[in-house]
Scaffold this motif. Structure first.
Motif: not given
Length: 517
Positions: A61-65
């Motif tokens: 984190r932070p991340s996104f898919g």
């Protein structure tokens, strides 16, 4: 997050989505997380086919898919994919949304047929121009094969993980937790490593090819120009290359290519490849030449055992980074010994580094690194720097740069896992000295890729192929062009001209050879 101009362009791209997609954010309370959230909100507002939810469970984190609604994301971005990685983000959105990729159908079929589970992690820096190719290749594989996941990790944002994995060069790829590879890799190279039978199939297909009129060995600027000129003559033309584009793929800024104000290596290579493929040129990529056998029909033996035959051959194998050839260099390559300051520089933020070489490349590297690292020591063998005066002036104005001349590098030191220093001999006093540091950037020129030709084609003392005004070598029917030859100036535009010259020379040879004595 995004300015109005970028939003307008991105909105146009998102109109190509063929099905809905979902952005799944895994955030925390950090400022970077809020910045990332702003980016994702901007993207979601640009298309009614894009939705955002913030209940992601990714450990980074932070991340996104990026995924289709209702599916678990197979593409993840740990960090904010701006800079060179913004293109990777756009392609991930489009390809997840059903937009067809620009990849050969045979490669797509090969990816879909891969059995097993492949969890890829790619450590990148946002200033790395080689990283996006790897990220984009793995992301596409994740789109095409449900058994593949791809996570981009910004090394600057996740320093603790970088230190834990002992990563000192980008891109570095891990597969299922184990190191898979470093440096630029094409999707074809990655798939070939995963598909154990691909090499044998490629060798069999190559061995079955008919005789060429012109066979170009090498796919850089010289080889591309030679192939285009040969194909335009209407003769059977082939290109066999270890990596199409060659050294240019690793070149960041190109500002002296006449008629093009500025470009980057990968962009130029893409244009070269597109131009070559406009003609009936048989391009055999990921193939390394091992031996040249002269004769009425010249043979090129490949490392995989296949043999190609041609009435004429153009050698355009280019050059590679020259190494220091001192103890410790090989042991600590990619563990502190680097060759690309643009790519790997951000990994040494706040650390001490050395640059080896006082030419334009070395001084430019020192200037760039000085804005990132705590201190730069530039070591030059000669008693003067060879860089342009304007570069030397800039270098001398920097407070965190030390220039040491008349320095003979003798050893790279380390603790078994990473670089700890560099030893050099003062050529004036004879004293041996040690500089303690964490990184070394080698910028001492190029070596021609001609080792495989020794004893067959006449080479200079520097290992360069000796050619005449038409590109002819010492072997009948064999021509050469580009950085692997004795041409005095190693420049992209000169290599292209030399490739055209060699091609015309080969065509002239074919015409004369076909006329009875």
């Amino acid at each position: 997050m995004l300015d109005a101009n970028i939003k307008t362009q991105l909105k146009a791209y998102l109109e190509k989505l063929q099905r809905p997609i979902e952005l799944v954010a895994s955030l925390d309370d950090s400022a970077k997380a809020q910045e990332l959230r702003g980016l994702l909100v901007d993207i979601a507002e640009l298309s009614n086919k894009v939705t955002l939810r913030e209940d992601g469970q990714h450990t980074l984190r932070p991340s996104f898919g990026v995924a289709e609604p209702g599916q678990s994301p197979r593409i993840h971005f740990a960090g904010i994919p701006m800079g060179h990685e913004f293109t990777s983000l756009i392609l991930a959105l489009l390809q997840t949304g059903g937009h067809p990729p620009k990849v050969d159908q045979a490669v797509i079929d090969q990816i879909k047929a891969l059995p097993g589970q492949f969890a890829f992690e790619t450590f990148i820096s946002l200033s790395c121009h080689n990283c996006p190719d790897v990220v984009q290749a793995l992301n596409l594989m994740a789109v095409l094969n449900p058994g593949v996941t791809s996570t981009m990790i910004d090394g600057a944002m996740f320093q603790d993980l970088v230190n834990e994995r002992r990563i000192m060069a980008v891109p570095t790829v891990f597969l299922n937790g184990a190191e898979f590879g470093q440096g630029r890799m094409t999707i074809e190279e990655i798939v070939a490593r995963l598909d154990s039978g691909s090499a044998a199939r490629a060798a069999e297909a190559i061995a079955a090819k008919e005789t060429f009129d012109v066979l170009v060995v090498g796919g850089g600027p010289a080889g591309s120009a030679a192939a285009v000129y040969a194909a335009r003559k209407g003769i059977r033309t082939g290109v066999v290359a270890e990596r199409f584009g060659g050294q240019v793929m690793d070149t960041m800024g190109i500002e002296n290519f006449i008629s093009v104000k500025e470009t980057e290596g990968p962009k130029l290579v893409a244009a070269l490849e597109q131009h070559v493929k406009q003609y009936e040129v048989d391009v055999m990529n990921l193939q390394r030449a091992a031996k040249l056998i002269p004769g009425e029909l010249i043979e090129i033996q490949l490392e995989n055992g296949a043999v190609l035959k041609s009435k004429s051959v153009i050698l355009s194998t280019g050059a590679r980074w020259r190494e220091m050839n001192v103890p410790g260099e090989k042991e600590y390559k990619a563990k502190g010994v680097c060759f690309c300051p643009h790519c790997d520089g951000p990994l040494f933020k706040g650390k001490r580094v050395a640059v080896i070489g006082g030419g334009n490349s070395g001084v430019e590297a020192a200037i760039d690194l000085a804005g990132i690292v705590s201190h730069v020591t530039l070591l030059e063998f000669a008693d003067t720097l060879r860089a342009d005066a304007v570069l030397q002036s800039k270098l001398n104005s920097l407070p965190n740069v030390t220039v040491i001349k008349s320095a003979l590098t003798t050893e790279v030191t380390g603790d078994g896992q990473k670089v700890t220093g560099i030893r050099y001999k003062d050529r004036v006093s004879g004293d041996e000295k040690l500089v303690e540091l964490e990184g070394i950037f080698v910028q001492i020129g190029l070596l021609p890729n001609t080792d495989w030709l020794k004893g067959t084609v006449e080479l200079s003392e520097r290992g360069e192929i000796i050619i005449d005004a038409k590109g002819q070598t010492s072997v009948k029917g064999v021509f050469a062009a580009g950085d692997c030859t004795t041409v005095p100036y190693k420049q992209i535009i000169i290599a292209m001209g030399a490739g055209a010259t060699a091609s015309l020379g080969a065509f002239d040879h074919l015409i004369r050879s076909s006329v009875p004595a």
